[in-house]
Write an enzyme that holds these catalytic residues in place. Structure first.
Site, PDB file in Angstrom:
ATOM      1  N   CYS A 172       0.766  -1.374   0.237  1.00 19.82           N
ATOM      2  CA  CYS A 172       0.011  -0.039  -0.143  1.00 19.82           C
ATOM      3  C   CYS A 172       0.724   1.036   0.107  1.00 19.82           C
ATOM      4  O   CYS A 172       1.552   1.375   1.082  1.00 19.82           O
ATOM      5  CB  CYS A 172      -0.866  -0.063   1.369  1.00 19.82           C
ATOM      6  SG  CYS A 172      -1.872   1.545   1.432  1.00 19.82           S
ATOM      7  N   VAL A 173       0.943   1.995  -1.165  1.00 20.21           N
ATOM      8  CA  VAL A 173       1.779   3.228  -1.164  1.00 20.21           C
ATOM      9  C   VAL A 173       0.809   4.083  -2.243  1.00 20.21           C
ATOM     10  O   VAL A 173       0.111   3.727  -3.221  1.00 20.21           O
ATOM     11  CB  VAL A 173       3.074   3.132  -1.666  1.00 20.21           C
ATOM     12  CG1 VAL A 173       2.966   2.352  -3.186  1.00 20.21           C
ATOM     13  CG2 VAL A 173       3.808   4.374  -1.502  1.00 20.21           C
TER      14      VAL A 173
END
Length: 209
Positions: free
Chosen positions: A98-99
């Site tokens: 998750c970025v």
């Protein structure tokens, strides 16, 4: 490890050429601590080795990551996964990363190199506020020493060169010459003994946690 499902037939020839061009440029002039593993038969199966950055709990590790391109790439971002097990706030149990770069901040012109550099930066500066691994995020914020110890332990168990099948990303070569092959067996025996000893130590540590 190759992808189970390929989107290569769904990508435009122009996109395929652009991806291959970028991968070949990264192979010729790799970013520091990153080595791409090109699958010429399927450009949608992009894998790379990332050296754990110095000064982090991941410093002794080499991490294999995978990017999966959708049929709408580059208009939509790829999905990114750690194939190497890692204890990190922004990495889910299935390895998904998750970025923001792969979500709200995505732009079609960012490219593969930018994504891999962003993942490497995530090892240096995790973002616990958007944690996929809530345990890791909470531990980082409230008990950093415990978080660091846990992340380092996972790195030492799962992210050693033998686990990735190659040497460090900054040192790995495409051509494993006779000298490399000659010493591979001896190196593996030494690494196995070291890992066995390390695992025993880590089991003792886990009992105390």
């Amino acid at each position: 490890m190759s992808s189970q499902y390929s989107n290569v037939e769904n990508l435009s020839p122009q996109t395929i050429r652009q991806v291959m061009r970028e991968l070949q440029e990264m192979e010729t002039t790799p970013p520091e601590g990153i080595k791409v593993l090109i699958n010429e038969s399927d450009v949608t199966d992009i894998q790379a080795l990332i050296d754990g950055p110095a000064g982090t709990p991941y410093a002794v590790g080499i991490f294999r990551v995978k990017l999966t391109l959708s049929k709408d790439f580059p208009q939509t971002p790829p999905k990114a996964y750690f194939l190497t097990k890692i204890f990190h706030p922004n990495v889910a149990g299935n390895g998904e990363i998750c970025v923001n770069t792969l979500k709200k901040d995505w732009k079609p012109d960012l490219g593969i190199k930018h994504i891999l550099l962003t993942i490497k930066c995530l090892l240096i500066v995790p973002n616990p506020e958007s944690a996929l691994n809530e345990e890791a995020g909470k531990m980082l914020l409230e008990r950093y020493d415990d978080y660091s110890q846990r992340a380092r332990m996972m790195t030492e168990i799962h992210a050693q060169p033998a686990k990735c099948g190659v040497g460090a990303a900054s040192d790995a070569k495409d051509d494993d010459g006779p000298s490399t092959k000659k010493h591979a067996g001896l190196d593996k025996k030494l690494q196995d003994k070291k890992k066995e000893k390390l695992l025993k130590e880590k089991k003792r540590m886990l009992k105390r946690l």
